[in-house]
Design a protein around this motif. Sequence first.
Motif, PDB file in Angstrom:
ATOM      1  N   LEU A 196     108.882 -18.600  26.707  1.00 55.36           N
ATOM      2  CA  LEU A 196     109.818 -17.565  26.248  1.00 55.36           C
ATOM      3  C   LEU A 196     109.161 -16.189  26.265  1.00 55.36           C
ATOM      4  N   ASP A 197     107.897 -16.133  25.867  1.00 52.37           N
ATOM      5  CA  ASP A 197     107.168 -14.856  25.872  1.00 52.37           C
ATOM      6  C   ASP A 197     107.124 -14.268  27.287  1.00 52.37           C
ATOM      7  N   ARG A 198     106.918 -15.147  28.268  1.00 54.54           N
ATOM      8  CA  ARG A 198     106.902 -14.701  29.660  1.00 54.54           C
ATOM      9  C   ARG A 198     108.261 -14.114  30.047  1.00 54.54           C
ATOM     10  N   ARG A 199     109.355 -14.827  29.695  1.00 50.69           N
ATOM     11  CA  ARG A 199     110.694 -14.335  30.036  1.00 50.69           C
ATOM     12  C   ARG A 199     110.962 -12.979  29.363  1.00 50.69           C
ATOM     13  N   ILE A 200     110.528 -12.856  28.113  1.00 53.56           N
ATOM     14  CA  ILE A 200     110.761 -11.621  27.354  1.00 53.56           C
ATOM     15  C   ILE A 200     110.026 -10.451  28.005  1.00 53.56           C
ATOM     16  N   LYS A 201     108.773 -10.699  28.390  1.00 55.65           N
ATOM     17  CA  LYS A 201     107.971  -9.605  28.962  1.00 55.65           C
ATOM     18  C   LYS A 201     108.409  -9.257  30.380  1.00 55.65           C
ATOM     19  N   ARG A 246     119.243 -20.243  26.785  1.00 54.02           N
ATOM     20  CA  ARG A 246     119.903 -21.302  27.552  1.00 54.02           C
ATOM     21  C   ARG A 246     118.966 -21.843  28.638  1.00 54.02           C
ATOM     22  N   ASP A 247     118.292 -20.941  29.355  1.00 55.15           N
ATOM     23  CA  ASP A 247     117.420 -21.354  30.454  1.00 55.15           C
ATOM     24  C   ASP A 247     116.173 -22.071  29.945  1.00 55.15           C
ATOM     25  N   LEU A 248     115.608 -21.550  28.855  1.00 54.49           N
ATOM     26  CA  LEU A 248     114.429 -22.183  28.265  1.00 54.49           C
ATOM     27  C   LEU A 248     114.763 -23.608  27.809  1.00 54.49           C
ATOM     28  N   ALA A 249     115.892 -23.753  27.129  1.00 59.19           N
ATOM     29  CA  ALA A 249     116.299 -25.068  26.630  1.00 59.19           C
ATOM     30  C   ALA A 249     116.472 -26.033  27.795  1.00 59.19           C
ATOM     31  N   ARG A 250     117.127 -25.595  28.829  1.00 54.57           N
ATOM     32  CA  ARG A 250     117.400 -26.462  29.981  1.00 54.57           C
ATOM     33  C   ARG A 250     116.116 -26.754  30.768  1.00 54.57           C
ATOM     34  N   ASP A 251     115.375 -25.723  31.121  1.00 55.50           N
ATOM     35  CA  ASP A 251     114.262 -25.886  32.057  1.00 55.50           C
ATOM     36  C   ASP A 251     113.030 -26.523  31.413  1.00 55.50           C
ATOM     37  N   LEU A 252     112.776 -26.214  30.144  1.00 62.02           N
ATOM     38  CA  LEU A 252     111.554 -26.711  29.518  1.00 62.02           C
ATOM     39  C   LEU A 252     111.836 -27.922  28.631  1.00 62.02           C
ATOM     40  N   ALA A 253     112.877 -27.809  27.805  1.00 61.36           N
ATOM     41  CA  ALA A 253     113.147 -28.860  26.815  1.00 61.36           C
ATOM     42  C   ALA A 253     114.159 -29.887  27.313  1.00 61.36           C
ATOM     43  N   ALA A 254     114.668 -29.717  28.529  1.00 58.11           N
ATOM     44  CA  ALA A 254     115.672 -30.626  29.105  1.00 58.11           C
ATOM     45  C   ALA A 254     116.876 -30.784  28.169  1.00 58.11           C
ATOM     46  N   MET A 255     117.225 -29.697  27.473  1.00 56.71           N
ATOM     47  CA  MET A 255     118.380 -29.700  26.577  1.00 56.71           C
ATOM     48  C   MET A 255     119.533 -28.968  27.251  1.00 56.71           C
ATOM     49  N   PHE A 295     109.490 -20.637   8.453  1.00 56.43           N
ATOM     50  CA  PHE A 295     109.426 -21.137   9.828  1.00 56.43           C
ATOM     51  C   PHE A 295     108.906 -20.061  10.772  1.00 56.43           C
ATOM     52  N   LEU A 296     108.559 -20.500  11.971  1.00 57.98           N
ATOM     53  CA  LEU A 296     108.046 -19.585  12.990  1.00 57.98           C
ATOM     54  C   LEU A 296     109.178 -19.233  13.944  1.00 57.98           C
ATOM     55  N   TRP A 297     109.157 -18.008  14.434  1.00 55.20           N
ATOM     56  CA  TRP A 297     110.148 -17.624  15.423  1.00 55.20           C
ATOM     57  C   TRP A 297     109.720 -16.383  16.158  1.00 55.20           C
ATOM     58  N   GLN A 298     110.557 -15.974  17.102  1.00 52.42           N
ATOM     59  CA  GLN A 298     110.448 -14.632  17.646  1.00 52.42           C
ATOM     60  C   GLN A 298     111.745 -13.936  17.304  1.00 52.42           C
ATOM     61  N   GLU A 299     111.642 -12.634  17.085  1.00 55.88           N
ATOM     62  CA  GLU A 299     112.851 -11.836  16.871  1.00 55.88           C
ATOM     63  C   GLU A 299     112.777 -10.617  17.766  1.00 55.88           C
ATOM     64  N   GLY A 300     113.741 -10.531  18.678  1.00 59.25           N
ATOM     65  CA  GLY A 300     113.849  -9.361  19.537  1.00 59.25           C
ATOM     66  C   GLY A 300     114.702  -8.330  18.833  1.00 59.25           C
ATOM     67  N   ASN A 322     109.898  -6.940  20.640  1.00 57.23           N
ATOM     68  CA  ASN A 322     109.941  -8.337  20.216  1.00 57.23           C
ATOM     69  C   ASN A 322     108.788  -8.573  19.256  1.00 57.23           C
ATOM     70  N   GLN A 323     109.024  -9.462  18.300  1.00 57.83           N
ATOM     71  CA  GLN A 323     107.960  -9.827  17.355  1.00 57.83           C
ATOM     72  C   GLN A 323     107.891 -11.343  17.237  1.00 57.83           C
ATOM     73  N   TRP A 324     106.674 -11.899  17.293  1.00 58.31           N
ATOM     74  CA  TRP A 324     106.432 -13.308  16.980  1.00 58.31           C
ATOM     75  C   TRP A 324     105.942 -13.347  15.542  1.00 58.31           C
ATOM     76  N   ALA A 325     106.614 -14.095  14.693  1.00 55.92           N
ATOM     77  CA  ALA A 325     106.272 -14.039  13.274  1.00 55.92           C
ATOM     78  C   ALA A 325     106.767 -15.274  12.528  1.00 55.92           C
TER      79      ALA A 325
END
Length: 479
Positions: free
Chosen positions: A55-60, A184-193, A157-162, A136-139
Amino acid sequence: MARDERGVTPQSEDFSAWYNELVLKAELVDRGPVRGTMIMRPYGFGIWELLQADLDRRIKETGHVNAYFPLLIPESYMQREAEHVEGFSPELAVVTHAGGKELEEPLIIRPTSETIIGEAMSRWISSHRDLPLLLNQWANVVRWEMRPRLLLRTTEFLWQEGHTAHASADEAMTETMLATGFYRDLARDLAAMPVIAGEKTASERFAGAQRTFTIEGMMRDGRALQAGTSHYMGSNFARAFGIQYTGPDDTLQYCFTTSWGMSSRMVGGVVMTHGDDQGLVLPPGVAPYQIVIVPIGRGAAEAAATAAAQDLAGRLRGAGLRVHVDGRSHLSPGYKFNDWELRGVPVRLELGPRDLAAGTVLMARRLGEGKEAVSLDSAPARLSFELTAFQATLLQRATEFREQHTVQVQTWPEFVTAVASGWASALHCGSAECEADIKAETTATARCIPFDGEPDSGPCVRCGRPSDYGKRVLFGRSY
Ligand SMILES: [Zn+2]
């Protein structure tokens, strides 16, 4: 919990018990000392790190930059946006004493950072040349949970907030949709969701947002998990915090802002999307170990097998795969097989004297299908192929499950039956009271108005008034 208490309650028998036992036994998480808090153990944190890195890669790649804002927020900040403070008040943790004294102004432990980032934005933005501002912040965040559930609803909990600010409403809306696409893409491509992306109804909106978008995944008990949201704030927060810019024509304008987040509950989503009676089933995209090699044998034979396993692991890592050699010589191979099955490793390799003599390794996939000998020479190429196939199988399986458990309903009885075991796609009048009535009757809520829904209209499934939205709404019970 003792690791030698083998197995977990079957998923089909008691989904909730299955989940609660599994996340502990698979060593994803442990309970923290304060009710509702959790420890993310290395195996669970490893899954999160893989999601985070992607996700960090997609954000950057889309021009956003990371920053970090303080954990403590002055109470007065929270109060500046009326809906925001009203929505978050019940779950705030407040620091009233520090340094041995009562504080003049109580401090909120951040539940989300719109306010503190909004205040900074108001100082950093003055001209149209400062826009867009894409942060964006990871926190970690804290929201006091009355009914905590490991990974799904924890007090911390941990998250990112844009958080972004734009010169126009159109640009801010495009940004909001971009973030939904990340999730949507992260869920599908990485988590197979295979999540459904869409818009929230007014009553499910984020506190202070004008529009909220979401991705919703179906868990194997038919419930929905909201796995990422993005919010179009219009100029609500810009007005509350004075986020303004001077346009090219020298007039002072309010910005349009967005915020969007994905959290560590996604790890819980992976567990509940793919797991089975034997334990976790991890998509290779998020598996800390995609392959585990178990050396077989005793004494000198074990030493030779372990050396060969290390050699093979090195070659597989060279092919970009994540590999672990299970060198725990005090445990039997059978114990290790069950252990890695419970922990959801996609592919297990067994390497003993007979395999070595034959120049092969024995491969077992997490979803069964028997064992198969693979030549050591071709192992890197073959295993890369197997992992890709495994990832695709999980996505397909989850997609079929979701389709089988989603019903296009016309009548109220059909609706009630559908949401008892999955989702109902229904026409709805758009009234908040009617949504509340549906929730009171069935515990199901409007998950989203899917982007890809076909145009449709007719009477509301509950009250019979004309439908709103121009298409069907997805309803389901949720986590
Ligand atoms: Zn209605």
